[in-house]
Each structure stands twice: as C-alpha cells, then as structure tokens.
Design a protein around this motif. Structure first.
Motif, mmCIF file in Angstrom:
data_model
loop_
_atom_site.group_PDB
_atom_site.id
_atom_site.type_symbol
_atom_site.label_atom_id
_atom_site.label_comp_id
_atom_site.label_asym_id
_atom_site.label_seq_id
_atom_site.Cartn_x
_atom_site.Cartn_y
_atom_site.Cartn_z
ATOM 1 N N UNK A 143 0.812 -1.217 0.000
ATOM 2 C CA UNK A 143 0.000 0.000 0.000
ATOM 3 C C UNK A 143 0.846 1.268 0.000
ATOM 4 N N UNK A 144 2.109 1.161 0.430
ATOM 5 C CA UNK A 144 2.966 2.357 0.472
ATOM 6 C C UNK A 144 3.608 2.635 -0.889
ATOM 7 N N UNK B 8 -2.598 6.865 3.384
ATOM 8 C CA UNK B 8 -1.414 7.647 3.038
ATOM 9 C C UNK B 8 -1.706 9.081 3.423
ATOM 10 N N UNK B 28 3.178 5.364 10.462
ATOM 11 C CA UNK B 28 4.057 4.403 9.797
ATOM 12 C C UNK B 28 5.172 5.171 9.090
ATOM 13 N N UNK B 50 0.485 6.350 7.074
ATOM 14 C CA UNK B 50 1.809 6.461 6.449
ATOM 15 C C UNK B 50 2.196 7.934 6.326
ATOM 16 N N UNK B 53 5.131 10.575 3.147
ATOM 17 C CA UNK B 53 4.944 11.528 2.053
ATOM 18 C C UNK B 53 4.734 12.953 2.549
#
Ligand code: FAD
Ligand code: SF4
Ligand code: FES
Ligand code: FES
Lengths: 262, 341
Positions: A143-144, B8, B28, B50, B53
C-alpha cells in the motif's frame, strides 16, 4: 505428480536453438533432465546465457517472470487500490493493507525471482530496487508503493541481454544454491549507484571528506553488501563479481572446470 | 498479521488527528520496525497512517546548527553533505546500524521510536513487562547476556537498540514534535528516552499522537574529533553489544568539551556525564581516558550473564576517545588497532 512438458517455459525459437546446439545430447537431456555440464556447454558455445539459465533452472539468477493466472485472494480486508510500476509496466491492483510488496510481487504478479528468506528484514533475499534505492520488500507494505517504480531481478536484463551484474555473477560463480542471488544482484546493482554518488559507509576512511564517486575496496564491498546474507557462503565470489562491474576491468575468474567434465 | 486500516497521509494536521483520536493507531515510517513487530503479533495497531509523504524530509541549516527532518531516511541523513561535514559522529553512527537496504527505508523519527530487541519482548509466549505490563520480566533471571548494566529496574532490564540515538545524545540534539491542535513542543534529547522504572511499557516521553517533525543539532566544535565505535558479534548488520559515541574539543592537548554516550548498556542512550566531568579541563591522555571510563562504570550493575559488558564498555570508551583524537578516521583507527593489539 502430473508430468510437466520439458522446458515448457521456452519459446519455440529457444527450443529450436537448443536442438541445433546440442542435437546429440537432446535425447539424454530429455530422459535425465538438465545437468550442470549441459548448462556450461551451452554457455561455452553460445553466450546466449538467458537461454542457458532457463535450461538449468537456476532461474534465480536472472529470473524471468512466468506467466501465471492471477489468483485473486479469497478475502481482502481493508483493501487499498495501488498503482505502481513494476519493471517498466504499470500495475493496478487492490491489496489487503497487510500485504507486503514481496508477497504482492510473488503471489499477485507472478514475479517469483525475489525470495522470502526470513520475512523479517534479516537476510536481504527479498531486496528489490524502489525509485533507484535498494529496499527490503518483505518489510515494505504494498500500500505504500503508490506511484513508485519497482525493479526486481526480472527487470534487469534487456531482452536476452543480461545485466552486466548478472553476467559477472555467472562468470565468478557468485552463488551456490542461488536462493540469495536475486537479492544479492539487486543490492549490488543499486550499490553501483551509491558508489557513483560518493555515499559513505561505516568503513569509509573519513566521512568528512567531500563526496565524490568512490572506488570500493573489497572491505567496502563487504560492508556495503552486509545486508545480503548467503547461507552457502559464496561471499568471495560475490565480491569478485561486484568488483568486476564496479572497476570496469576484468577480474580473473578463480575457478575452472576439471578436464573432461564438459 | 491482524487486519488494520491504512491511509497515506497528505496533510499533517489530519495525520496527527487520525492517530490522536484512535488510541491504537500508529504513524508508519519506513515500517522496518513496526511491520516486523506486527508480523510477530507484538504490536497490534488497528490503523496505520503512512507519514513518509509529508514534507518533513529536509536536512537544512538553521541559525544555530542543523535541522534534520523526521521523515528523512537514515541513508539520506547520513550522507547529507552538511551532516558529514559538521556532524560526522551522526553519519558514522547511522552507517554503523542495520544494512544499506534498511537505512534506505528507515526514517529518523522511526529510528528514535524503534523498540527493544530483547528476545522475550519479541516472543509473545514469554513473560515481558514491556509488552504486557504485569506479566513479569523474562530476562531478569533468564537469558540476559545482551541486556542492561546501567539504569535498569527489576521490572525491565532491556537495552535500547538505536545507534543513531547514541550519537544524538552526545550531540545534545533537540526533538521537535507536533501534537493535536498543532501544539508544538521541543524535547531535549536526554529527556526523550526514559529509564524503565515501574513502567517499562513506556519507551519515551512522546505522547500518543505526537508526531516528530524534525531533530535539531546545535552547532559545536566537535566535528574534527569525533568517533562512533560499535562492538558486535559480527562485524556488520548486527546490533551493538556496546557502542560509544565520543567527541572532543581540545585546546592544545587540554580537553575543553567532551561528549561520551553509550549504546547497548541501558534502556536509553547512556550519557556518560561522570566520565565527561572527570575529563573536562584535563589532558587528553590514555591514562585519563581510562580513569574516566572506570569512574563512569563504577556504578554498573551487571546481570548474571552480562558481566563482560562492564569491562567491554570501559575499554570501548577509551578506544572511542582515542579514535576521536585521531580525527574520527576509520582507516587510521583500524590501522592503529591492528598494530597495537
Ligand atoms: C534486521 C535489522 C537490523 C537492524 N539493525 C540495526 C542496528 O544495528 N542499529 C540500529 O540503530 N537499528 C537497527 N535496526 C533498526 C532500524 O534502524 C529501525 O527499524 C528503523 O530505524 C525504524 O525506522 P522506520 O522509519 O522504519 O520506523 P517504523 O517501523 O515505521 O516505525 C517505528 C515506530 O516509530 C513511530 N513513528 C514513525 N514515524 C514517526 C513520526 N514521524 N513521529 C512519531 N512517531 C513515528 C511508529 O509509529 C512506530 O511506532 C535494524 C532493523 C532490522 C530489521
Ligand atoms: S527486559 Fe524488558 S523487554 Fe525484556 S523481558 Fe524484561 S520487561 Fe520485557
Ligand atoms: S526476506 Fe526480506 S530480509 Fe529476509
Ligand atoms: S547461494 Fe545459497 S544462499 Fe547464497
């Protein structure tokens, strides 16, 4: 077990080339399977190493993708849509949030070259190159990877032309069982970029010295490749293989075959 | 691995809020520690955000030093020109850790938040107060050869595994964090990690949902004389048994400023303040280095299986200080070791 047709993954052209090369031994190959000496003979005769490697079944070294029908997992929880490039082609798929890049490559995309050694970041067998950096696909969640560029061992050769690092691993016998080899090669390919970039390592004489392309000693290669464990202990040959590509000059091959074996 | 929600993050406040409102959510980073621990069922987050980014990956000059981004990778940080030139101790420490692949993935913030490598912590069938408060400490009277000799409690004898953090302790780094409603605070590095005391389940003073944005490195005059020494069971890709970050500023041969931090000996990077005080103002000689090292380790309380660490740490301090005096030059240091040993 069901009988598999021999060399089912060879193309017509490759099968023909094989027959032309070794007409007298074809029967033996058919009945006894491929032996190392056939492989070597092919090598010696042809230089068409991709074909040879396929025959031997050491597909680890330069693994090509085998066409598999994608088996959608039975149940995807927390599905994430990802789109990323793998070896130059765009892949769009839905993955379970738990799915690692390694499992995605192997089980969804049929790219079984990358290996699962430990699944915990401790061996390097799963090393792939993501956006020009070597990383561990077993600890990378798929997913990253949105929008990223992934290169695996299957993506290094250009057509039938091996990547110089693959050729060098063959020349220097940089493997025994071959299980660690795709990871070693991906790691070594990325290492060449790091050296050009002047990156330092723990054994760099002086990290303060201005960055310029660095020439790697054997000690530097060993330190920088320490993230790739080889249970067979092919390390000296791996270092020679890397040195040859890195130094742009031939490194003597330290092994040869006993007379009469090929 | 247990199922978890995933996103994300593209916006900092939203990312922080997502974690703040869910007690079992986690940021993450590179995932090199968290994903591993989730596979082992040691950590069981219900949600991952996450953060790699988000725009916190810069390494940049600040008025009085350098700022390194929380989401910058270990590899980028260690190889950044300004870090190599002005904080070689940090470069060396990062490069001593893990492998090239892992350093390409690992973020600076994730590195500071990595958990202990105590094998009882990793094995969910074993008692471990850190993993499961109240279950007991398997290592206290068990296999503890890799465990602490300083600052431990009956509740936990684990060591903190990061190499990077040992250098950051010596460099007086400051950790910048952002919490809910954009509240910001700065944590001096010595207050970031903690000793186990009665609550080994808490590794550091970060609150749930606090996000590490950057780490500041104050300017210093230590760059010329710094060295990171790591002793381990194999020469690469292994955690430290003992490590030492050493840095000096001298005038002639007199010590004006000295920093010594130890890894692999305690639940946090161990700043050797006693040794530092002992050395300040004195001559930089081997005899003084030895005396200072012994003064520091007088307070060590080894466990059943790790008595070796006391002598090893003392010698490592001396060696690291000598390495620093030689200009942190790995080549010279190694040559010296091979000729004198
Ligand atoms: C085989 C192996 C060998 C290793 N050897 C060494 C070694 O020798 N020396 C060494 O020092 N390390 C070593 N490591 C550990 C490695 O350095 C860490 O796993 C890594 O630094 C963690 O960074 P990450 O970004 O991957 O963190 P993650 O695994 O993504 O996260 C770790 C923790 O940090 C939290 N977090 C992440 N980002 C933030 C943020 N911005 N703000 C707040 N919290 C955050 C996460 O929620 C999680 O709790 C090794 C690891 C492996 C797998
Ligand atoms: S030393 Fe700490 S981490 Fe290890 S078993 Fe004891 S409580 Fe758990
Ligand atoms: S399988 Fe990824 S490091 Fe071993
Ligand atoms: S060749 Fe067998 S593990 Fe490396």
């Amino acid at each position: 077990m069901e009988e598999q047709p021999l060399f089912s993954d060879l193309s017509e052209a490759e099968r023909k080339a094989l027959e032309e090369l070794m007409p007298d031994e074809m029967g033996e190959i058919m009945s006894s399977g491929i032996k190392r000496r056939h492989f070597l003979k092919l090598f010696a005769v042809t230089g068409t190493s991709l074909l040879a490697a396929n025959l031997l079944g050491i597909e680890q070294l330069m693994a090509r993708s085998i066409p598999i029908e994608e088996q959608p997992p039975v149940l995807i929880e927390n599905g994430i849509n990802v789109s990323f490039q793998v070896n130059g082609s765009t892949q769009k798929l839905m993955v379970d949030s738990r799915m690692t890049l390694l499992d995605t490559l192997r089980e969804r995309l049929g790219l079984t070259g990358s290996k699962k050694g430990c699944d915990h970041g401790q061996c390097g067998a799963c090393t792939v190159i993501v956006d020009d950096k070597r990383v561990l696909s077993c600890l990378t969640l798929a997913a990253t990877c949105e929008d990223k560029k992934v290169t695996t061992i299957e993506g290094l050769a250009t057509g039938n032309e091996l990547h110089p690092m693959q050729t060098s691993f063959i020349k220097h016998d940089g493997f025994q069982c071959g299980y660690c080899t795709p990871g070693q090669i991906c790691s070594a390919v990325a290492l060449m970029g790091e050296a050009k970039n002047g990156d330092a390592s723990y054994v760099t004489a002086n990290v303060r010295e201005k960055k310029k392309a660095v020439e790697l000693s054997n000690e530097e290669i060993r330190e920088r490749m320490s993230g790739n464990i080889c249970r067979c202990g092919a390390y000296p040959n791996i270092v020679s293989a890397i040195r040859e590509v890195h130094g742009d000059k031939a490194v003597a091959q330290v092994w040869q075959f006993a007379e009469g074996t090929i | 691995m247990r199922p978890f929600k995933y996103s994300n993050a593209s916006e900092t406040a939203a990312a922080i809020n997502a974690v703040v409102v869910n007690p079992t959510a986690r940021f993450l980073g590179g995932g090199t520690n968290l994903v591993d621990l989730m596979k082992e069922d040691v950590m069981r987050p219900s949600e991952l955000v996450n953060v790699t980014r988000l725009k916190f990956s810069a390494v940049e000059k600040k008025e009085n030093g350098l700022s390194i981004g929380g989401t910058a990778t270990n590899a980028v940080t260690a190889n950044h020109e300004l870090v190599r030139e002005n904080y070689p101790l940090l470069s060396m420490a990062i490069l001593a850790g893990a492998s090239a692949q892992i350093r390409n993935m690992a973020t600076n913030a994730g590195n500071l938040n990595q958990r202990t490598r105590c094998t009882y912590f990793y094995d969910v069938n074993m008692p471990c107060n850190k993993r499961e408060p109240g279950s007991g400490c398997g290592a206290l009277h068990g296999v503890n050869k890799n465990h602490a000799i300083l600052g431990w409690s009956e509740k936990c004898v684990a060591t903190y595994p990061s190499d990077m953090a040992v250098a950051l302790a010596a460099l007086n780094a400051v950790v910048h964090v952002e919490g809910s409603d954009s509240t910001k605070r700065s944590i001096p590095f010595s207050d970031f990690h903690r000793l186990p005391g009665d609550h080994p389940e808490i590794d550091n003073t970060l609150k749930h949902g606090e996000f590490i944005t950057s780490i500041d490195l104050p300017a210093n005059r230590l760059a010329e004389k710094s060295y990171y020494l790591k002793i381990r069971e194999r020469s690469s890709y292994a955690f430290a048994l003992v490590s030492v970050a050493a840095a000096l500023e001298t005038s002639g041969n007199r010590i004006k400023d000295v920093r010594i931090a130890l890894g692999g000996v305690a639940h946090k990077p161990w700043r050797a303040r006693i040794a530092e005080q002992w050395l300040t103002g004195k001559e930089a000689t081997e005899a003084n280095f030895k005396a200072a090292a012994l003064a520091e380790l007088k307070n060590a309380k080894p466990l059943e299986q790790n008595k070796y660490k006391v002598g090893m740490a003392a010698k490592a301090i001396v060696r690291a200080l000598e390495g620093a005096m030689q200009g942190g030059n790995y080549g010279a240091m190694e040559a010296d070791l091979t000729t004198t040993n």
